[in-house]
Design a protein around this motif. Structure first.
Motif, PDB file in Angstrom:
ATOM      1  N   THR A 132      -1.217  -0.711   4.429  1.00 31.06           N
ATOM      2  CA  THR A 132      -2.295   0.149   3.974  1.00 31.06           C
ATOM      3  C   THR A 132      -1.982   0.600   2.551  1.00 31.06           C
ATOM      4  O   THR A 132      -0.841   0.547   2.101  1.00 31.06           O
ATOM      5  CB  THR A 132      -2.456   1.393   4.871  1.00 31.06           C
ATOM      6  OG1 THR A 132      -1.206   2.088   4.907  1.00 31.06           O
ATOM      7  CG2 THR A 132      -2.867   0.999   6.268  1.00 31.06           C
ATOM      8  N   ALA A 133      -3.018   1.032   1.859  1.00 31.90           N
ATOM      9  CA  ALA A 133      -2.853   1.534   0.496  1.00 31.90           C
ATOM     10  C   ALA A 133      -3.910   2.590   0.239  1.00 31.90           C
ATOM     11  O   ALA A 133      -4.958   2.616   0.889  1.00 31.90           O
ATOM     12  CB  ALA A 133      -2.989   0.389  -0.508  1.00 31.90           C
ATOM     13  N   GLY A 134      -3.621   3.464  -0.705  1.00 34.22           N
ATOM     14  CA  GLY A 134      -4.575   4.497  -1.107  1.00 34.22           C
ATOM     15  C   GLY A 134      -5.425   3.968  -2.252  1.00 34.22           C
ATOM     16  O   GLY A 134      -4.900   3.449  -3.233  1.00 34.22           O
ATOM     17  N   GLU A 170       0.492   1.915  -3.217  1.00 29.25           N
ATOM     18  CA  GLU A 170       1.268   1.745  -1.987  1.00 29.25           C
ATOM     19  C   GLU A 170       2.736   1.863  -2.370  1.00 29.25           C
ATOM     20  O   GLU A 170       3.038   2.351  -3.456  1.00 29.25           O
ATOM     21  CB  GLU A 170       0.886   0.429  -1.262  1.00 29.25           C
ATOM     22  CG  GLU A 170       0.994  -0.826  -2.103  1.00 29.25           C
ATOM     23  CD  GLU A 170       2.373  -1.381  -2.130  1.00 29.25           C
ATOM     24  OE1 GLU A 170       2.849  -1.858  -1.092  1.00 29.25           O
ATOM     25  OE2 GLU A 170       3.017  -1.382  -3.218  1.00 29.25           O
ATOM     26  N   SER A 191      -6.720   2.837   3.233  1.00 28.67           N
ATOM     27  CA  SER A 191      -6.712   3.787   4.350  1.00 28.67           C
ATOM     28  C   SER A 191      -7.102   5.195   3.916  1.00 28.67           C
ATOM     29  O   SER A 191      -7.437   6.039   4.749  1.00 28.67           O
ATOM     30  CB  SER A 191      -5.317   3.841   4.975  1.00 28.67           C
ATOM     31  OG  SER A 191      -4.363   4.242   4.002  1.00 28.67           O
ATOM     32  N   ASP A 192      -7.044   5.472   2.630  1.00 26.84           N
ATOM     33  CA  ASP A 192      -7.434   6.773   2.086  1.00 26.84           C
ATOM     34  C   ASP A 192      -7.759   6.544   0.615  1.00 26.84           C
ATOM     35  O   ASP A 192      -7.514   5.457   0.101  1.00 26.84           O
ATOM     36  CB  ASP A 192      -6.307   7.809   2.255  1.00 26.84           C
ATOM     37  CG  ASP A 192      -4.984   7.328   1.691  1.00 26.84           C
ATOM     38  OD1 ASP A 192      -4.305   6.546   2.382  1.00 26.84           O
ATOM     39  OD2 ASP A 192      -4.639   7.685   0.549  1.00 26.84           O
ATOM     40  N   LEU A 215      -7.776   8.232  -3.424  1.00 30.26           N
ATOM     41  CA  LEU A 215      -7.284   9.326  -4.270  1.00 30.26           C
ATOM     42  C   LEU A 215      -8.329   9.857  -5.238  1.00 30.26           C
ATOM     43  O   LEU A 215      -8.209  10.973  -5.720  1.00 30.26           O
ATOM     44  CB  LEU A 215      -6.041   8.872  -5.052  1.00 30.26           C
ATOM     45  CG  LEU A 215      -4.729   8.932  -4.274  1.00 30.26           C
ATOM     46  CD1 LEU A 215      -4.680   7.938  -3.126  1.00 30.26           C
ATOM     47  CD2 LEU A 215      -3.537   8.728  -5.200  1.00 30.26           C
TER      48      LEU A 215
HETATM   49  N1  HPA Z   1       0.151   6.593  -1.543  1.00 33.92           N
HETATM   50  C1  HPA Z   1       1.139   5.734  -1.298  1.00 33.92           C
HETATM   51  N2  HPA Z   1       1.094   4.866  -0.328  1.00 33.92           N
HETATM   52  C2  HPA Z   1       0.010   4.843   0.447  1.00 33.92           C
HETATM   53  C3  HPA Z   1      -1.042   5.706   0.258  1.00 33.92           C
HETATM   54  C4  HPA Z   1      -0.975   6.625  -0.796  1.00 33.92           C
HETATM   55  O1  HPA Z   1      -1.883   7.430  -1.026  1.00 33.92           O
HETATM   56  N3  HPA Z   1      -1.977   5.444   1.209  1.00 33.92           N
HETATM   57  C5  HPA Z   1      -1.496   4.445   1.954  1.00 33.92           C
HETATM   58  N4  HPA Z   1      -0.295   4.067   1.511  1.00 33.92           N
END
Ligand code: HPA
Length: 240
Positions: free
Chosen positions: A97-99, A184, A208-209, A211
């Motif tokens: 997942t990553a933001g 991430e 997944s979210d 910013l």
């Molecule tokens: N920051 C870093 N890693 C992540 C994030 C994030 O907001 N969301 C998912 N992985």
């Protein structure tokens, strides 16, 4: 022979390893896409499975491994190094997942990270006097994008951070201005370790979210569906 962090034998891993961060997710993925997954290591609860791909099509029955990376660059760096050096692994595909950072991406979107900026010093010392370019393996990235077919997929840079709970003033705006898609915590190290060993690394992320765009959310069903989208692309990369 076992390594300090992987209690397995050399033949226990397939040439390609899918690598989520979370060991529970590795276990779920193995149950989902592998026939008769075999637990080959679980040192520190970092579970690794090997089985045969159960999907339909030309890759059905091929060996495939799935192992967790844990969180952060030091963690993925340890597992990637040991897999490449001691277990004959050729390809590691991070499925994580990553933001979201770019306003172009939304929660649930899938990102293929062809390059990874980083705030970490982990790649700084690789080539003296040089800002190392942490890039994904082209063959795997191309296969992943092709496998998306008509489904939307974002292809571009991510940033791999050491801190989850920390922000550098001005950094977020500059990231947006430079078209960074998402944040991430592992890709830049994976790409560096792959380059060091002449092997292949790729990161495929589900947002997944977010910013910079607030107020979005996904239902549990959407979350699982979109995660499976990313998993399909990762399988295509594994067998490219
Ligand atoms: N920051 C870093 N890693 C992540 C994030 C994030 O907001 N969301 C998912 N992985």
């Amino acid at each position: 022979m076992a390594t300090p962090h992987i209690a397995a034998e050399p033949g226990d891993f397939a040439p390609a390893v899918l690598m989520p961060g979370d060991p529970k997710r590795a276990e779920r993925m193995a149950g989902l896409i592998l026939d008769q997954p075999r637990l080959v290591t679980d040192v520190r609860g970092i579970m690794g499975f090997t089985g045969h791909y159960n999907g339909i099509g030309e890759h059905h029955g091929k060996p495939l491994s799935i192992m967790a990376s844990g969180m952060g660059m030091p963690s993925i760096g340890i597992y990637a190094t040991e897999l490449f050096r001691e277990f004959g692994v050729e390809r590691i595909i991070r499925v994580g997942t990553a933001g979201g950072i770019s306003p172009a991406v939304s929660i649930g979107d899938v990102v293929v990270g062809i390059g990874a900026h980083t705030t970490s010093s982990m790649n700084e010392l690789r080539i003296p006097g040089t800002h190392f370019s942490a890039v994904a393996d082209f063959t795997m990235a191309a296969a992943a994008v092709q496998a998306a077919g008509p489904n939307p997929v974002f292809v571009g840079t991510v940033i791999s951070e050491d801190h989850f709970y920390f922000s550098i003033p001005g950094q977020l705006d500059a990231m947006v201005a430079h078209g960074v898609l998402a944040v991430e915590m592992e890709a830049a190290c994976l790409y560096g370790v792959a380059a060091e060993h002449g092997k292949a690394g790729l990161g495929i992320f589900t947002i997944s979210d977010h910013l910079t765009k607030k107020g979005q959310d996904m239902t549990a069903l959407e979350r699982e569906t979109r995660f499976q989208d990313a998993l399909g692309l990762a399988v295509a990369a594994a067998f490219a």
